[in-house]
Scaffold this active site. Structure first.
Site, PDB file in Angstrom:
ATOM      1  N   HIS A 130      -2.737 -13.503  60.255  1.00 62.14           N
ATOM      2  CA  HIS A 130      -2.423 -13.529  61.689  1.00 62.14           C
ATOM      3  C   HIS A 130      -1.464 -14.661  62.019  1.00 62.14           C
ATOM      4  CE1 HIS A 130      -3.436 -13.384  66.089  1.00 62.14           C
ATOM      5  NE2 HIS A 130      -3.188 -14.688  65.977  1.00 62.14           N
ATOM      6  N   GLU A 131      -1.763 -15.860  61.521  1.00 62.03           N
ATOM      7  CA  GLU A 131      -0.928 -17.018  61.851  1.00 62.03           C
ATOM      8  C   GLU A 131       0.466 -16.898  61.242  1.00 62.03           C
ATOM      9  OE1 GLU A 131      -1.694 -18.951  64.119  1.00 62.03           O
ATOM     10  OE2 GLU A 131      -3.776 -18.346  64.282  1.00 62.03           O
ATOM     11  N   HIS A 134       2.641 -14.807  63.365  1.00 64.04           N
ATOM     12  CA  HIS A 134       3.283 -15.526  64.474  1.00 64.04           C
ATOM     13  C   HIS A 134       4.608 -16.134  64.002  1.00 64.04           C
ATOM     14  CE1 HIS A 134       0.472 -15.098  67.691  1.00 64.04           C
ATOM     15  NE2 HIS A 134      -0.514 -15.723  67.085  1.00 64.04           N
ATOM     16  N   GLU A 204      -0.629 -11.845  70.763  1.00 61.59           N
ATOM     17  CA  GLU A 204      -1.827 -11.891  69.926  1.00 61.59           C
ATOM     18  C   GLU A 204      -2.108 -10.521  69.319  1.00 61.59           C
ATOM     19  OE1 GLU A 204      -3.486 -14.497  68.926  1.00 61.59           O
ATOM     20  OE2 GLU A 204      -2.199 -15.816  70.089  1.00 61.59           O
TER      21      GLU A 204
END
Length: 285
Positions: A130-131, A134, A204
């Site tokens: 997930h990070e 980003h 998100e």
């Protein structure tokens, strides 16, 4: 698109500070706060990641100090075709994580001690995926700048309110004066909130989807989100509201009316979407 959003955010910040300067000191205040905004913009662009990491006392990790975590980040960074980001540890028992930096070549991922303690290797892969998404989605610069700016605006608002309390605004008929202090003291925290809300919740969802595609298993992240939500409700993190949007889950209490102004979408909806991806009902990435 990322460059456009960043430029818009910098411009909005400059305009808001000039309005506050005008309320405090008329035309002279506009000029002074324009200079302040220019300096803030410069430091936000080049040093926002360092400012945020230092604010949480993050310590850099390497392959020797955190071999499993380092290998996960290295593996996923290779899969995402980006350079290995710098890796940091935040000394907090509350499980959470965030990414920061201005581009893929100057990125950093920070995790708390708590997330390393409660998450399995697979769940950590979901969080790191997930990070790193980003990073690959090019929204870490906008988020990092927003954190720095929101913190600065909140600080200015606090100084202005104290100035109004102690009568530092001068006579009411002078430029700005006490009414200007009062209005600016109210406007500053509102401006900080608007900056927070400018960070779209959709980023998100996008990072969840991209991270699921990167790890090839949406349920890794879904499982981690369940643990993180429960742990953050029991033990909220000592985090600044200005930087709350950076974290994978909201480190602050988001109950009742405050949920309407949360920079994070509901965890249950994020998990539901990940489960749909796993079952093939919706596509990944």
């Amino acid at each position: 698109m990322s460059f456009f959003k960043t430029t818009m955010l910098l411009g909005l910040m400059t305009g808001l500070l000039m309005v506050i300067g005008g309320l405090l000191g008329g035309s002279r205040g506009v000029v002074i706060f324009f200079v302040i905004a220019a300096v803030m913009n410069f430091f936000s662009y080049w040093f926002s990641d360092k400012i945020v990491l230092r604010a949480y006392g993050a310590q850099e990790l390497d392959a020797a100090s955190a071999p499993e975590l380092y290998s996960i980040v290295n593996e996923l960074a290779h899969s995402a075709a980006i350079p290995m980001p710098r890796l940091y540890l935040i000394d907090s028992d509350t499980p959470n994580a965030f990414a920061t930096g201005r581009n893929t070549h100057h990125a950093a991922v920070a995790v708390t001690r708590g997330i390393m303690r409660i998450c399995t290797r697979e769940e950590l892969k979901g969080v790191i995926g997930h990070e790193l998404s980003h990073v690959t989605n090019h929204d870490i610069l906008t988020s990092s700048i927003a954190a720095t700016m929101a913190g600065a605006v909140m600080m200015i608002g606090t100084m202005v309110r104290w100035g109004a309390i102690f009568g530092l605004g001068g006579r009411d008929n002078e430029e700005g004066g006490l009414p200007g202090l009062l209005v600016a003291g109210i406007l500053a925290p509102i401006a900080a909130t608007l900056i927070q809300l400018a960070i779209s919740r959709t980023r998100e969802y996008q990072a969840d989807a991209s991270g699921a595609a990167l790890t090839h298993n949406p349920l890794y992240l879904a499982s981690a989100l369940r643990k993180l939500e429960a742990a953050n409700e029991r033990l909220p993190m000592d985090a600044s509201p200005a930087t709350a949007h950076l974290f994978i889950v909201n480190p602050l209490s988001a109950k009742g009316m405050s949920r309407l102004f949360s920079t994070h979408p509901p965890i249950e909806e994020r998990i539901h979407r990940l489960e749909q991806m796993s079952s093939g009902q919706i596509g990944q990435g």
